[in-house]
Design an enzyme around this catalytic site. Structure first.
Site, PDB file in Angstrom:
ATOM      1  N   LYS A   1       4.726   2.169  11.374  1.00 54.39           N
ATOM      2  CA  LYS A   1       5.016   1.450  10.133  1.00 54.39           C
ATOM      3  C   LYS A   1       6.369   1.878   9.586  1.00 54.39           C
ATOM      4  CE  LYS A   1       2.837   0.433   5.637  1.00 54.39           C
ATOM      5  NZ  LYS A   1       1.627   0.663   4.809  1.00 54.39           N
TER       6      LYS A   1
ATOM      7  N   SER B   1      -0.259  -3.438   3.280  1.00 58.20           N
ATOM      8  CA  SER B   1       1.143  -3.451   3.639  1.00 58.20           C
ATOM      9  C   SER B   1       1.411  -3.077   5.095  1.00 58.20           C
ATOM     10  CB  SER B   1       1.930  -2.518   2.722  1.00 58.20           C
ATOM     11  OG  SER B   1       1.507  -1.167   2.877  1.00 58.20           O
TER      12      SER B   1
ATOM     13  N   SER C   1      -3.995  -0.651   2.353  1.00 62.67           N
ATOM     14  CA  SER C   1      -2.939  -1.144   3.235  1.00 62.67           C
ATOM     15  C   SER C   1      -3.205  -0.972   4.719  1.00 62.67           C
ATOM     16  CB  SER C   1      -1.604  -0.485   2.873  1.00 62.67           C
ATOM     17  OG  SER C   1      -1.160  -0.942   1.619  1.00 62.67           O
TER      18      SER C   1
END
Length: 449
Positions: free
Chosen positions: A78, A152, A176
């Site tokens: 990420k 996210s 997320s």
């Protein structure tokens, strides 16, 4: 070349350790799949093609290759975690494009275990929202590319679901990991506080944000989580019978839950009951103030992460979110709101070992330029489809999302399991039972794959 793209991390690592395939061959196959498919998925902000192949060769040359738990396994990271030699942009034009001098500790642990970092994945700006789009692209759900992958950790989830990598690293401050995993048919676990090193942004959203794995199988999830935590997480030889509470009411007042998700909970409860667990319907005593508490912490975390950035270069929804949160930063830092919530919910978890809920309240929103839309519209869209995740960041307790059933569109549905502190192994045991008794498809049927 063999057919290694789409295999599990455990399968790939075993083959590399036994020298049935080289790390370079595995990396090359996954990079070719990324090149072929990611234009439609939007999972990656940066693909490290040459660097990944060089890293794969370094893994092949290691003298401890036969002991590496993730030998030659491609992994995506990420884009809010440092990868040595790469910038981490956090989805924003306002962040510096400066290469990191060192790996984040979780990335370092993955590499030490033999993993090969093939790229950094797309996130919404500052990882604020439950949809992934912005300066560097839009991450779409590989099961239905008209829909967002979620956020996210949307790019990481999309990458795994499309078979671009077998596992990916993400993090979870208000859902997320669990939101995009539920959208994309993956299994994930947000560990309890302190299990995996955090070090996310400016203070881990007051300790609510945790790093964790995204995978297609519980075996891969357990394997990667053990590497991230720095300890083995062995499965039970014979799982004990657990006291499980099944709940379908939204934690947030006024948010309705669609039939597909309530049905998934009832069917999962039935599967677990038939397996011998003590399952009963019981709703946690969520306070009416939970929505306000969640909003205060959500916005305050963004306010802290936005400090020092050029606000003119932030998207409007991010600027407003941070502005709202600045008034709450001091009160949130005391931790009083989180402690009150823990005190209220702790008795429930003395009566029950595990809570079973829907992972989401409804399917994900349409993919689109959410970063160009108003703040309130974003907040309402996020709240309407993901009310079940924030309570467990506020408490700091472990929670996981597991595919279970399908939506009318044919995309995966999902349930959430929540446990008391230290119960990660219990959640993994139950997830393995559900996976065995009601198997799920591992990767999305991406057209042209």
């Amino acid at each position: 070349m063999g057919d290694w793209a789409g295999r599990s991390a455990a399968e790939i690592a075993a083959a590399v350790r036994e020298k049935r395939v080289t790390p370079r061959e595995v990396a090359a196959e996954h990079l070719a799949r990324i090149e072929r498919l990611d234009g439609r998925i939007g999972a990656f902000r940066k693909v490290r093609a040459e660097a990944a192949l060089a890293e794969a060769d370094e893994v092949a040359a290691r003298t401890d290759l036969a002991e590496l738990p993730l030998a030659g396994v491609p992994v995506a990271v990420k884009d809010n975690l440092a990868v040595r030699g790469e910038s981490h942009r956090d989805g924003s034009a306002a962040t510096p494009d400066t290469p990191a001098a060192e790996d984040h500790v979780t990335v370092a642990r993955l590499r030490a275990a033999g993993a090969v970092v093939v790229g950094l994945t797309n996130v919404p700006e500052l990882c604020v929202f439950g949809t992934t789009e912005g300066e560097f692209g839009t991450a779409r759900n590989p099961w239905d590319t008209t829909r967002t992958a979620g956020g996210s950790s949307g790019g990481s989830a999309a990458a795994v679901a499309a078979g671009l990598v077998p596992i990916a690293l993400g993090n979870d401050g208000m859902g997320s990991l669990r939101i995009p995993a539920a959208n994309c048919g993956l299994v994930t676990l947000k560990p309890g506080h302190g299990v995996v090193p955090a070090g996310i942004g400016n203070g881990d959203w007051f300790g609510m944000a945790e790093n964790g794995p995204l995978a297609t199988t519980v075996e891969d999830l357990r394997l990667m989580l053990g590497v991230l935590a720095g300890t083995d997480l062995p499965g039970a030889q014979e799982a004990p019978r657990r006291r499980i509470a099944a709940a379908v009411r939204s934690p947030l007042a006024g948010v309705s839950v669609s039939g597909s998700y309530t049905t998934a909970v009832r069917e999962a409860a039935g599967v677990l009951a038939r397996a011998g667990h003590r399952v009963r319907r019981a709703e946690p005593p969520y306070p009416l103030s939970l929505g306000v508490t969640a909003l205060q912490h959500w916005t305050a975390g963004t306010a802290v992460d936005a400090e020092g950035l050029d606000r003119a270069r932030l998207a409007r929804r991010t600027r407003v979110h941070a502005a709202v949160g600045r008034r709450f930063v001091q009160s949130v830092r005391t931790g009083d709101g989180r402690e009150r919530l823990r005190a209220r919910l702790t008795p429930f978890f003395t009566e029950h070992d595990v809570l079973l809920t829907p992972a989401l309240a409804r399917r994900s929103p349409q993919a689109g330029p959410w970063h160009e839309r108003g703040w309130l519209r974003n907040v309402l869209a996020n709240t309407a489809y993901s009310p079940f995740t924030p309570p467990w960041n506020l408490t700091g307790w472990p929670a996981m999302s597991i595919p279970f059933g399908t939506l009318p569109s044919g995309a995966p549905c999902a349930v959430q399991l929540v446990g008391r502190p230290g119960s990660e192994s219990v959640l993994l045991e139950l997830a393995e039972e559900l996976e065995t008794l009601r198997p799920w498809r591992r990767t999305a049927p991406v057209a042209g794959s």
